[in-house]
Design an enzyme around this catalytic site. Structure first.
Site, PDB file in Angstrom:
ATOM      1  N   ASN A 138       1.036  -1.237   0.038  1.00 23.98           N
ATOM      2  CA  ASN A 138      -0.152  -0.091   0.041  1.00 23.98           C
ATOM      3  C   ASN A 138       0.800   1.325  -0.083  1.00 23.98           C
ATOM      4  OD1 ASN A 138      -2.694  -1.200   0.172  1.00 23.98           O
ATOM      5  ND2 ASN A 138      -2.238  -1.784   2.621  1.00 23.98           N
TER       6      ASN A 138
ATOM      7  N   VAL B 169       1.199   2.640   8.023  1.00 21.63           N
ATOM      8  CA  VAL B 169       2.377   2.802   8.616  1.00 21.63           C
ATOM      9  C   VAL B 169       3.462   3.238   7.755  1.00 21.63           C
ATOM     10  CG1 VAL B 169       4.333   1.646  10.105  1.00 21.63           C
ATOM     11  CG2 VAL B 169       2.219   1.048  10.299  1.00 21.63           C
TER      12      VAL B 169
ATOM     13  N   HIS C 267       6.228  -1.747   3.542  1.00 20.05           N
ATOM     14  CA  HIS C 267       6.298  -2.968   3.951  1.00 20.05           C
ATOM     15  C   HIS C 267       5.340  -3.777   2.993  1.00 20.05           C
ATOM     16  CE1 HIS C 267       3.084  -0.364   5.754  1.00 20.05           C
ATOM     17  NE2 HIS C 267       2.032  -1.489   5.434  1.00 20.05           N
ATOM     18  N   MET C 268       5.479  -5.077   2.943  1.00 21.37           N
ATOM     19  CA  MET C 268       4.891  -5.760   1.732  1.00 21.37           C
ATOM     20  C   MET C 268       4.074  -7.085   2.908  1.00 21.37           C
ATOM     21  SD  MET C 268       6.168  -8.231  -1.187  1.00 21.37           S
ATOM     22  CE  MET C 268       7.001  -9.376  -0.242  1.00 21.37           C
ATOM     23  N   HIS C 269       2.963  -6.975   2.522  1.00 22.63           N
ATOM     24  CA  HIS C 269       1.766  -7.843   3.088  1.00 22.63           C
ATOM     25  C   HIS C 269       1.880  -9.189   2.508  1.00 22.63           C
ATOM     26  CE1 HIS C 269      -0.628  -4.842   5.307  1.00 22.63           C
ATOM     27  NE2 HIS C 269      -0.142  -3.784   4.415  1.00 22.63           N
TER      28      HIS C 269
HETATM   29  P1  AMP Z   1      -0.587  -0.459   5.874  1.00 28.13           P
HETATM   30  O1  AMP Z   1      -2.199  -0.094   5.814  1.00 28.13           O
HETATM   31  O2  AMP Z   1      -0.282  -1.273   4.513  1.00 28.13           O
HETATM   32  O3  AMP Z   1       0.090   0.591   6.055  1.00 28.13           O
HETATM   33  O4  AMP Z   1      -0.470  -1.645   6.863  1.00 28.13           O
HETATM   34  C1  AMP Z   1      -0.046  -1.687   8.279  1.00 28.13           C
HETATM   35  C2  AMP Z   1      -0.406  -3.063   8.909  1.00 28.13           C
HETATM   36  O5  AMP Z   1       0.476  -2.942  10.014  1.00 28.13           O
HETATM   37  C3  AMP Z   1      -1.853  -3.164   9.278  1.00 28.13           C
HETATM   38  O6  AMP Z   1      -2.224  -4.505   8.695  1.00 28.13           O
HETATM   39  C4  AMP Z   1      -1.493  -3.258  10.935  1.00 28.13           C
HETATM   40  O7  AMP Z   1      -2.737  -4.260  11.346  1.00 28.13           O
HETATM   41  C5  AMP Z   1      -0.178  -3.619  11.035  1.00 28.13           C
HETATM   42  N1  AMP Z   1       0.410  -3.292  12.232  1.00 28.13           N
HETATM   43  C6  AMP Z   1       0.289  -2.150  13.060  1.00 28.13           C
HETATM   44  N2  AMP Z   1       0.961  -2.244  14.189  1.00 28.13           N
HETATM   45  C7  AMP Z   1       1.706  -3.329  14.039  1.00 28.13           C
HETATM   46  C8  AMP Z   1       2.571  -4.002  15.010  1.00 28.13           C
HETATM   47  N3  AMP Z   1       3.082  -3.507  16.125  1.00 28.13           N
HETATM   48  N4  AMP Z   1       2.866  -5.283  14.754  1.00 28.13           N
HETATM   49  C9  AMP Z   1       2.400  -5.776  13.743  1.00 28.13           C
HETATM   50  N5  AMP Z   1       1.653  -5.160  12.778  1.00 28.13           N
HETATM   51  C10 AMP Z   1       1.207  -4.163  13.008  1.00 28.13           C
END
Ligand code: AMP
Length: 118
Positions: A88, A97, A101-103
């Site tokens: 994203n 965040v 990052h890659m999901h």
């Molecule tokens: P995005 O919307 O692509 O920025 O995804 C951010 C992801 O980070 C979301 O799926 C959250 O659930 C995940 N997330 C936020 N804080 C943490 C954390 N401390 N540990 C693991 N995942 C997290």
């Protein structure tokens, strides 16, 4: 210099997280709010904010993210049926965040790629 995020703290092991893989370039850990039976986030150890901020120096880490995703998918038992990798980017991409990052998502049929809202 990039702003420090919660993901940098996870990379440095300053806050608890279920880390499933780490090497000199990338870290992978389970998403705290999983959207599928397997939901792992794979991040470069260096805090690049978004895909739009990636430079040539980051190419080794970005490549490693993909090979690590494929290995983790095998380990999680989701490689045969398949999975989805998502980046994203910024507000319209739904990024929350700002540490790239890659999901890695899998373990059930994931349906259509986009859930469109008006
Ligand atoms: P995005 O919307 O692509 O920025 O995804 C951010 C992801 O980070 C979301 O799926 C959250 O659930 C995940 N997330 C936020 N804080 C943490 C954390 N401390 N540990 C693991 N995942 C997290």
């Amino acid at each position: 210099m990039s702003e420090d995020t919660i993901f940098s703290k996870i990379v440095r092991r300053e806050i608890p997280s279920e880390i499933v893989y780490q090497d000199e370039l990338v870290t992978a850990f389970r998403d705290v709010n999983p959207q599928a039976p397997t939901h792992v986030l794979i991040v470069p150890n260096k805090a690049v904010p978004t895909v739009a901020d990636v430079g040539a120096d980051d190419e080794p880490a970005l490549g490693r993210m993909v090979t690590v995703a494929a290995k983790l998918a095998e380990q999680e038992g989701i490689a045969h049926d398949g999975y989805r990798l998502i980046f994203n980017c910024r507000s319209h991409g739904g990024q929350e965040v700002y540490h790239l990052h890659m999901h890695l998502l899998g373990g059930r049929p994931l349906g259509p790629m986009l859930h469109l809202k008006s």
